[in-house]
Design an enzyme around this catalytic site. Structure first.
Site, short mmCIF file in Angstrom:
data_model
loop_
_atom_site.label_atom_id
_atom_site.label_comp_id
_atom_site.label_asym_id
_atom_site.label_seq_id
_atom_site.Cartn_x
_atom_site.Cartn_y
_atom_site.Cartn_z
N ASP A 1 0.86 -1.18 0.00
CA ASP A 1 0.00 0.00 0.00
C ASP A 1 0.90 1.23 0.00
OD1 ASP A 1 -1.74 2.10 0.55
OD2 ASP A 1 -2.91 0.98 2.04
N HIS A 2 0.87 1.98 -1.11
CA HIS A 2 1.80 3.10 -1.24
C HIS A 2 1.45 4.27 -0.33
CE1 HIS A 2 5.31 4.60 -3.10
NE2 HIS A 2 5.13 4.07 -4.30
#
Length: 459
Positions: free
Chosen positions: A429-430
């Site tokens: 998850d950036h």
């Protein structure tokens, strides 16, 4: 002759706020005598198959639902005839016991069950009663033998104005969306105007039949249409998995990185460990070492063991690791997790991985084992796949994909040699994990698998 009474058992919340379950099978018939905590049914929630224990010792009087029925939490599923040893129990409205109410005798106190998986409360156990969720219907109802149960008064559906959000549960809203229905047009028959699954299906059928007639085609129902296609209802684990994956894909911005590693030293280590007495009888695979490598790498890269709390606008970094392992089962993909895996030594981890796989294949994974994961591994290599872009398990920051181990020409000590090689795929998850953090974590996992002894420099 001792007095008896009829007790009605309603489907309780099976965990995680799930609102409905499907009755897969009954393990008893009407007239059977059952004991306390005897398994009476097998039900499937959106997450797992759960065995339902009997909350009473008595005789099965009536089974209210048939196998295949999808039942909402709070609806009656079975009635028991039990001895009325405690006399007349104090009751709530309409003579029914409210959830968590107690029957008081001269010197004894009995508590009714309210959560599947924990069984009925045994007198003298000293275990505190868990508080049930506040559903519209009580979990247990009791009436004296010979006196019919008093049904609650019919509730007039409350009309919903266009400006209001229709009262319904998340699965019902999802069903309406799939059927392309506007919930504001669906009348609710549940308590306080609650729109139920049956309301949505009935509304859909009512509007589909005239439309089909106008097209000159009959309304089609059933699981098969002709001989060229088969239709299977989307429900249970597959329905939950589909919704979770869509939510994850469109909520968390995914980024994926790949690393190909020579894991020949890891496979040589596995061969030595299998011959040691500490690992006698344990199943050791590349997944075993990969799981340990992930746990070690997380100590140096804690951002990958975190959660984005949208409601509170906080990043939650876990100081423990519940390691999820994606498992393909006949009922669909599930991701049970090993609680506190970071506290386990390699033999314990190997044992936990074996037990997890066996439980998943048998369809016996519990909702608790599917909840609370912090990071996951998916072993796509068992299907002969080299690499992929795994979708995050909802609520988690990262998932590691293990590809197939292949014998390939590889540079080794300045020469080309045949080596055992694997490709690792890391999705993260950036919002939570920067590219540098994801790269360092993946490099650490790869370094451990390429040379297991390097772990001594990391801990």
């Amino acid at each position: 002759m001792s007095a008896t009474m009829i007790k009605e058992f309603r489907l309780p919340d099976l965990g995680e706020g799930l609102t409905e379950s499907e009755i897969l099978s009954w393990k008893v018939d009407v007239g059977d005598t059952v004991s306390l905590n005897q398994v009476i049914a097998e039900v499937e929630t959106a997450k797992a198959v759960v065995e339902l224990p009997s909350p009473f010792a008595g005789v099965i009087k009536e089974l209210h639902e048939q196998p295949g029925s999808v039942v909402e939490v709070g609806k009656p599923i079975v009635s028991f005839e039990v001895p009325d040893d405690a006399g007349t129990a104090p009751s709530g409205p309409a003579g029914k016991l409210t959830a968590g109410s107690r029957e008081r005798g001269a010197e004894t106190q009995k508590r009714e069950p309210n959560l599947v998986g924990y069984g009925a409360v045994v007198e003298g156990s000293g275990r505190p009663a868990r508080q049930p969720r506040n559903f519209a219907a009580p979990v247990v109802a009791a009436v004296e033998t010979g006196t019919p149960a008093v049904e609650p008064a019919e509730t007039t559906p409350v009309p919903t104005t266009p400006a209001e959000r229709p009262r319904s549960t998340p699965p019902v809203r999802k069903l309406a969306k799939d059927l392309r229905l506007d919930l504001t047009e669906v009348p609710g028959s549940g308590p306080g105007g609650l729109i139920t699954r049956e309301d949505v299906l009935g509304f859909s059928r009512h509007h589909e039949e005239p439309a089909a007639a106008q097209r000159g085609a009959p309304a089609v129902s059933g699981s098969q249409l002709g001989e060229r296609e088969t239709r299977t209802p989307i429900k249970g684990v597959r329905k939950y998995t589909a919704a979770a994956m869509v939510q994850s894909a469109f909520t968390a911005p995914h980024a994926t990185e790949f690393l190909t590693v020579d894991v020949t030293p890891s496979l040589e280590l596995l061969a030595r460990l299998k011959n040691s007495k500490e690992f006698a009888g344990l199943k050791l695979t590349p997944l075993t070492l990969a799981a340990k490598a992930v746990l070690v790498a997380l100590r140096r890269n804690p951002a990958l063991n975190s959660h984005w709390d949208e409601e509170h606008q906080e990043i939650v970094t876990y100081n423990y690791v519940n390691l999820g392992i994606a498992a393909a089962t006949p009922r669909g993909l599930t991701v049970p997790n090993i609680k506190d895996a970071d506290t386990m030594q390699l033999p314990q981890l190997a044992q936990a991985l074996t037990a997890l796989a066996e439980t998943a294949r048998a369809g016996k994974t519990t909702p608790a084992e599917l909840s609370g994961g912090t990071i996951s591994i998916t072993n796509i290599g068992v299907f002969g796949i080299d690499a992929g872009t795994p979708i995050l398990n909802p609520g988690e920051a990262a998932i590691l994909g293990l590809g197939a181990v292949r014998t390939l020409p590889w540079e080794y000590r300045g020469e080309v040699a045949l080596r055992q090689v694997i490709t690792l795929s890391l999705s993260f998850d950036h919002r939570l994990v920067d590219g540098e953090q994801g790269s360092r974590f993946l490099a650490d996992v790869g370094a451990i698998l390429a040379e297991p002894g390097i772990v001594l420099a990391m801990v």
